[in-house]
Design a protein around this motif. Structure first.
Motif, mmCIF file in Angstrom:
data_model
loop_
_atom_site.group_PDB
_atom_site.id
_atom_site.type_symbol
_atom_site.label_atom_id
_atom_site.label_comp_id
_atom_site.label_asym_id
_atom_site.label_seq_id
_atom_site.Cartn_x
_atom_site.Cartn_y
_atom_site.Cartn_z
ATOM 1 N N MET A 120 0.843 -1.191 0.425
ATOM 2 C CA MET A 120 0.100 0.361 0.033
ATOM 3 C C MET A 120 0.928 1.308 0.079
ATOM 4 O O MET A 120 1.787 1.124 0.666
ATOM 5 N N GLU A 121 0.960 2.829 -0.339
ATOM 6 C CA GLU A 121 1.227 3.929 -0.687
ATOM 7 C C GLU A 121 0.200 4.629 -0.597
ATOM 8 O O GLU A 121 -1.306 4.652 -0.880
ATOM 9 N N LEU A 122 0.090 5.364 0.753
ATOM 10 C CA LEU A 122 -0.557 6.564 0.703
ATOM 11 C C LEU A 122 -0.187 8.169 -0.032
ATOM 12 O O LEU A 122 0.969 8.521 0.249
ATOM 13 N N ASP A 123 -1.046 8.938 -0.815
ATOM 14 C CA ASP A 123 -0.578 10.408 -1.519
ATOM 15 C C ASP A 123 -0.667 10.954 -0.146
ATOM 16 O O ASP A 123 -2.016 11.322 -0.120
ATOM 17 N N HIS A 124 -0.152 11.858 0.108
ATOM 18 C CA HIS A 124 0.059 12.465 1.374
ATOM 19 C C HIS A 124 -0.828 14.177 1.244
ATOM 20 O O HIS A 124 -1.007 14.736 1.600
ATOM 21 N N GLY A 162 -5.029 12.550 1.065
ATOM 22 C CA GLY A 162 -4.902 11.415 1.794
ATOM 23 C C GLY A 162 -5.773 10.293 0.907
ATOM 24 O O GLY A 162 -6.474 9.665 2.181
ATOM 25 N N MET A 163 -5.537 10.223 0.164
ATOM 26 C CA MET A 163 -5.288 8.683 -1.150
ATOM 27 C C MET A 163 -4.582 7.717 -0.326
ATOM 28 O O MET A 163 -3.639 7.579 -0.692
ATOM 29 N N LEU A 164 -5.558 6.622 -0.243
ATOM 30 C CA LEU A 164 -4.700 5.093 0.283
ATOM 31 C C LEU A 164 -4.845 4.271 -1.444
ATOM 32 O O LEU A 164 -5.836 3.769 -1.079
ATOM 33 N N TYR A 165 -3.964 3.718 -1.561
ATOM 34 C CA TYR A 165 -3.948 3.021 -2.715
ATOM 35 C C TYR A 165 -3.264 1.848 -2.513
ATOM 36 O O TYR A 165 -2.937 0.947 -0.980
ATOM 37 N N ILE A 166 -4.204 0.121 -2.261
ATOM 38 C CA ILE A 166 -3.904 -0.350 -2.289
ATOM 39 C C ILE A 166 -3.817 -1.694 -3.023
ATOM 40 O O ILE A 166 -4.613 -1.884 -3.770
ATOM 41 N N ALA A 167 -2.793 -2.509 -3.012
ATOM 42 C CA ALA A 167 -2.583 -3.812 -3.590
ATOM 43 C C ALA A 167 -3.172 -4.881 -3.237
ATOM 44 O O ALA A 167 -3.257 -5.155 -2.191
ATOM 45 N N ASP A 168 -4.997 -5.790 -3.340
ATOM 46 C CA ASP A 168 -5.581 -6.776 -3.274
ATOM 47 C C ASP A 168 -5.642 -7.472 -3.208
ATOM 48 O O ASP A 168 -6.222 -7.626 -4.488
ATOM 49 N N LEU A 228 -6.505 -3.026 -7.778
ATOM 50 C CA LEU A 228 -6.399 -2.042 -7.616
ATOM 51 C C LEU A 228 -7.094 -0.972 -6.470
ATOM 52 O O LEU A 228 -8.459 -0.861 -7.256
ATOM 53 N N LEU A 229 -7.181 -0.447 -5.250
ATOM 54 C CA LEU A 229 -8.127 0.550 -4.507
ATOM 55 C C LEU A 229 -7.639 0.925 -3.799
ATOM 56 O O LEU A 229 -6.659 1.654 -4.114
ATOM 57 N N ARG A 230 -8.858 2.167 -4.104
ATOM 58 C CA ARG A 230 -7.895 3.807 -3.254
ATOM 59 C C ARG A 230 -9.126 3.767 -2.950
ATOM 60 O O ARG A 230 -10.409 3.533 -2.368
ATOM 61 N N ASP A 284 -3.021 -9.919 -11.580
ATOM 62 C CA ASP A 284 -2.561 -11.062 -11.393
ATOM 63 C C ASP A 284 -2.155 -11.113 -10.585
ATOM 64 O O ASP A 284 -1.006 -10.875 -10.773
ATOM 65 N N GLU A 285 -2.609 -10.996 -8.776
ATOM 66 C CA GLU A 285 -1.487 -11.206 -7.816
ATOM 67 C C GLU A 285 -0.910 -9.962 -7.990
ATOM 68 O O GLU A 285 -0.039 -9.718 -7.856
ATOM 69 N N PRO A 286 -1.752 -8.202 -7.897
ATOM 70 C CA PRO A 286 -1.188 -7.678 -7.078
ATOM 71 C C PRO A 286 -0.258 -7.784 -6.404
ATOM 72 O O PRO A 286 -1.029 -7.635 -5.086
ATOM 73 N N SER A 287 0.938 -7.301 -6.447
ATOM 74 C CA SER A 287 1.369 -6.988 -4.554
ATOM 75 C C SER A 287 2.197 -6.249 -4.557
ATOM 76 O O SER A 287 1.693 -5.511 -3.574
#
Length: 392
Positions: A266-270, A273-279, A285-287, A324-327
Motif C-alpha cells: 500500500m502507499e498513501l498519497d500525502h 489523503g488517498m490510500l492505494y492498496i494492492a488487494d 487496485l483499490l483507493r 494477477d496477484e497484485p503485490s
C-alpha cells in the motif's frame, strides 16, 4: 479488558528457528528455509562487492513510462543474506541506504551506496525478530527516523516456540544504526526485548503497510480482511512493552483478501489523503479516501489496552480489476506502479486506474517495488532472492 503479559514473563525459553513457510497449507511456495537461531544478531561484514548484470533481462518494448526500461541490473543476492526478500525501501533520512526485508530470516539486509562501485551490505537480525519481525511481509519508513513492519504471522514464537495465538500486528523500529538490532540483544531478556520501539496486536497475517505521519501507519490485515490504521503515538523506547497509548482504527467494511506468502503493498498519497492498496486475492487496485467514514465506537477484543474503534462508510473505489496477484505498489509523478506476482509484470496506471504502460520483468516471484533517489525503479524478487534495478 483482556491483558497480555510481556514476552519476558512467558515461561518458555527454548531457542529454535521458526523458519519455513508460515502457512504451508495455503498452496503458496517459499524460496527456502533458515536454520539460524532466534538469537542471531551479529551483522555480517560488508561484502564490498556489487553483482552487475548489465542485461539480465529485456522487454524488447518501447515504454512511455520513464521508470520502465529494457535492462535489469542485479544489485543484491542471497550471498548478501537475502532470504525470501519481500520488500525494499530507501531510508528517506539516509538515501544511500537501501533496506531489504527478508521473510525467512526475520530480519533485514541493508545496502549502502547500492548499485555503485562503493556498494557494501550488512545483515541485521534482532534477537527478538522472530516475534517482532516474524515472517516480515512489508515495511514503511516514517518521518521520525523510524520504520514500521508488518508480519505475516499468527505469533508462533514468544521467547521460544509456541502454538499460534494471534497476538500479532505491526511493529515500530528505530532506523538509527546505533540502536536497531544493537541494543537489548541479551537473551533471555533482561527487562528489554530487543530494539523494537513499539508494537500493536490487532492484525495477524499482516500483508502491507504505509506511513501516514509521525508514528501513524496503515496496515493490510490479512487475517480479518480489513484495512486498519495504527497510531503508535509515543513509542515506549527500545525493548519496552507499554502499548496502552496506541490508537487503532479498523475500517470494518473495507474488504481486502490475503494470498499466503504474497504481500499486498500500500502507499498513501500525502497530498490527497488517498490510500492505494494492492488487494492481492481479489486481483484489484483499490483507493481509500482516508478522510471519509464514520467512527462506530469501541470494538471488542483489544489486546493492548489501547483505543480500539471501528469506522464504516469510508469512500473506497475499485480503480482496476482482473490483475494477477497484485503485490508491490509505488506512487511516483502522478502514476501508480503495481507489480503482478502472477505474471512478473509491472503495470503503470494513472491515478484513476487507467493502464498507461506495462513492463515484463525476468523476476521469478516479484513482490515489493520502490522508487530510488534518482527516480529509478527497484524491485524485490523473492523467488531468485535478488534485488533488481531497472535501467533504460
Amino acid at each position: 479488558m483482556p491483558s497480555r503479559p510481556s514476552l519476558s514473563l512467558l515461561l518458555s525459553f527454548a531457542v529454535v528457528s521458526c523458519g519455513g513457510d508460515p502457512n504451508p497449507g495455503d498452496g503458496a511456495t517459499s524460496s527456502g528455509s533458515t536454520d539460524e537461531p532466534a538469537t542471531t544478531t551479529s551483522a555480517s561484514e560488508p561484502t564490498g562487492t556489487t553483482t552487475e548484470a548489465p542485461t539480465t533481462g529485456t522487454t524488447g518494448e518501447t515504454h512511455v513510462v520513464p521508470e520502465f526500461g529494457a535492462t535489469f541490473v542485479v544489485i543484491g543476492t542471497a550471498e548478501d543474506g537475502l532470504n525470501a526478500v519481500r520488500d525494499l525501501e530507501f531510508n528517506p533520512a539516509a538515501p544511500d541506504q537501501l533496506w531489504t526485508f527478508n521473510m525467512l530470516s526475520h530480519g533485514v539486509v541493508i545496502y549502502f551506496a547500492p548499485g555503485t562501485a562503493q556498494q557494501t551490505s550488512e545483515e541485521r537480525i534482532d534477537a527478538y525478530g522472530q516475534h517482532f519481525m516474524a515472517y516480515v511481509s512489508s515495511a514503511a519508513f516514517g518521518d521520525l527516523d523510524t520504520f514500521a513492519t508488518c508480519q505475516e504471522s499468527r505469533n508462533e514464537w514468544n521467547v521460544g516456540p509456541q502454538d499460534p495465538d494471534d497476538f500479532m500486528g505491526p511493529a515500530l523500529w528505530p532506523a538509527d544504526l546505533e540502536i536497531f538490532a544493537k541494543v537489548g540483544q541479551e537473551f533471555p531478556p533482561n527487562g528489554q526485548e530487543g530494539s523494537h520501539l513499539d508494537m500493536l496486536h490487532q492484525s495477524p497475517l499482516c500483508m502491507g503497510i504505509a506511513h501516514e505521519a509521525g508514528n501513524a501507519f496503515w496496515a493490510f490485515d490479512g487475517m480479518h480482511g480489513n484495512i486498519v490504521r495504527y497510531d503508535f503515538q509515543a513509542d515506549h523506547g527500545p525493548g519496552g512493552s507499554d502499548h496502552t497509548d496506541g490508537i487503532i482504527t479498523r475500517y470494518t467494511d473495507v474488504t481486502v483478501t490475503r494470498v499466503g506468502n504474497i504481500p499486498g503493498h500500500m502507499e498513501l498519497d500525502h497530498a490527497t489523503g488517498m490510500l492505494y492498496i494492492a488487494d492481492t486475492g481479489a486481483g484489484r487496485l483499490l483507493r481509500l479516501d482516508t478522510a471519509t467514514g464514520t467512527n462506530t465506537g469501541t470494538l471488542p477484543g483489544d489486546w493492548d489496552g489501547a483505543e480500539y474503534t471501528g469506522v464504516e462508510g469510508a469512500d473506497v473505489q475499485v480503480l482496476a480489476e482482473g490483475l494477477d496477484e497484485p503485490s508491490g505498489l509505488a506512487l511516483h509523478d502522478g502514476r501508480i506502479l503495481v507489480s503482478e506476482h502472477g505474471t512478473g509484470d509491472i503495470i503503470a496506471f494513472d491515478l484513476d486506474g487507467k493502464e498507461i504502460d506495462r513492463m515484463t520483468t525476468p523476476a521469478k516471484r516479484i513482490m515489493g517495488i520502490t522508487i530510488g533517489p534518482a527516480g529509478d525503479l527497484w524491485y524485490a524478487d523473492a523467488g531468485a532472492n535478488e534485488i533488481v534495478r531497472v535501467d533504460p
